[in-house]
Design an enzyme around this catalytic site. Sequence first.
Site, short mmCIF file in Angstrom:
data_model
loop_
_atom_site.label_atom_id
_atom_site.label_comp_id
_atom_site.label_asym_id
_atom_site.label_seq_id
_atom_site.Cartn_x
_atom_site.Cartn_y
_atom_site.Cartn_z
N GLY A 157 13.70 -5.47 8.17
CA GLY A 157 14.11 -4.34 9.01
C GLY A 157 12.87 -3.61 9.48
N ARG A 158 12.17 -3.03 8.50
CA ARG A 158 11.01 -2.21 8.80
C ARG A 158 9.95 -2.95 9.60
NH1 ARG A 158 9.52 1.80 5.33
NH2 ARG A 158 10.62 0.70 3.69
N TYR A 175 10.27 9.96 0.22
CA TYR A 175 9.42 8.94 -0.42
C TYR A 175 7.95 9.32 -0.42
CZ TYR A 175 13.47 6.35 1.39
OH TYR A 175 14.72 5.94 1.74
N CYS A 185 15.75 24.48 5.88
CA CYS A 185 15.58 25.39 4.75
C CYS A 185 15.45 24.64 3.44
CB CYS A 185 16.73 26.38 4.73
SG CYS A 185 16.78 27.30 6.26
N1 LLP Z 1 18.05 -6.68 2.83
C1 LLP Z 1 18.59 -5.87 1.90
C2 LLP Z 1 19.62 -6.38 1.00
C3 LLP Z 1 18.13 -4.54 1.81
O1 LLP Z 1 18.66 -3.74 0.88
C4 LLP Z 1 17.15 -4.07 2.70
C5 LLP Z 1 16.67 -2.68 2.64
C6 LLP Z 1 16.63 -4.95 3.66
C7 LLP Z 1 17.11 -6.26 3.69
C8 LLP Z 1 15.60 -4.56 4.67
O2 LLP Z 1 14.43 -4.14 4.06
P1 LLP Z 1 13.08 -3.88 4.92
O3 LLP Z 1 12.64 -5.21 5.48
O4 LLP Z 1 13.41 -2.92 5.98
O5 LLP Z 1 12.13 -3.33 3.94
N2 LLP Z 1 14.97 3.98 3.58
C9 LLP Z 1 13.84 3.33 2.96
C10 LLP Z 1 14.01 1.84 2.95
C11 LLP Z 1 15.29 1.41 2.27
C12 LLP Z 1 15.48 -0.07 2.28
C13 LLP Z 1 16.83 -0.43 1.77
N3 LLP Z 1 17.13 -1.81 1.82
C14 LLP Z 1 12.56 3.75 3.68
O6 LLP Z 1 12.64 4.52 4.65
O7 LLP Z 1 11.47 3.37 3.28
#
Ligand code: LLP
Length: 401
Positions: free
Chosen positions: A274-275, A315, A340
């Site tokens: 995702g990221r 975080y 706030c």
């Molecule tokens: N697959 C599963 C099962 C996941 O739980 C996640 C992310 C991804 C894929 C995608 O992960 P990525 O490639 O984006 O790291 N809100 C947090 C990140 C939470 C990620 C949750 N799961 C942040 O802003 O750092």
Amino acid sequence: MIDYRAGRLHFEGVPLESLALRWGTPLYVYSARQAQARARALQSAFPAPRWLVCYALKANSNPRLCRLMARQGLGADIVSGGELEVALASGFPAERVLFSGVGKTREELRAAVGAGLLSVNLESSQELEALESVAKALKRPAAISVRVNPGVAARTHPHIATGARGSKFGVEPAEALSMYDRARRNRWLRIAGIHCHIGSQISDVEDYKSATRAITGLLRTLRGRGIEPELIDFGGGLGIGEGRDPGIDPRRLSRLLEREIAPWPRARALIEPGRYIMAEAGILLTRVLYRKQAYGRRFLIVDAGMNDLIRPALYGARHPIWPARRGRDSARFDVAGPVCESADFFARDYPLPAATEAGHTLAILQAGAYGFSMASRYNSRSLPAEVLLQDGRPRLIRRRL
Ligand code: LLP
């Protein structure tokens, strides 16, 4: 690309102040080109047909961005009925959609089975039972994977580490085996694959190695029992360069994973980033409302708050902040929002032009992933608007709500 031209900050050649003027702030601005380039980089490091790159919608599920990703041939990783709707409406074919998540409701399971997804990733024996009864009632077989918790702690922020002992995600290898046995005996379930996801913002490929060993160990046991999953899913988590964290090299990661799964040449391997795709493709524009000084600290109070971008507060994430107009001498500021809560900060002691004043625009970078998607209406504030830059033209893709 984000750069200064004659002292003014431009994103994909568009001056950011003009966007702030036209649509107001706080405003998310995305680059289609950047998101597509990052996705393509992953598709080339993890090439088809061995690999399928599934975009994790949770990072940013704006339908326009999702459509770009679907058009590029990516699959989708979803975690809710809402994301399922967005994924299908954006053009991801159901047979490229994975449904992850530790607490899917019956309704969500029904929608997943009805759509005929690539795999429903199960995270408990009880969820397996629930899916059995849903598939039987619908008289439609469901493709499943079991999400294994390998019990390894990835080196990342504890809030986003998911593969350690004590984490709520997945099941232990022994329970996974009994789930596969049960699924094999049920005519409404079809064993599709094996899944694991050890966390997010992971920079060290070695962290994936220990998790992968747990998965391949299990695959060997399954092979001994005559079970050959078609999908081997390593989850997401590919880290970007952030603060002192260098981020991951996708090619090194794919080489490592390829080596580990060589004994399963017929399986399809999956990643769910995702990221890595979206973070750098988005920025958050905000305007300075007030400048003040107290007890020796200089504050810039901006119009974006933790409700718009919660990552620094939740975080301790460090997002670079660039002024829309380049200035000369720099001074250190605490950049805080209007919410706030004392955690409502984007940065402390951050160097910005000394003349930064009320009315000036700032860009908070690396905000394309987990920015808007985690935004809330806390304090009864609006959700920020979103603009997409494509072919040199800005276009509103979600109005302020
Ligand atoms: N697959 C599963 C099962 C996941 O739980 C996640 C992310 C991804 C894929 C995608 O992960 P990525 O490639 O984006 O790291 N809100 C947090 C990140 C939470 C990620 C949750 N799961 C942040 O802003 O750092």
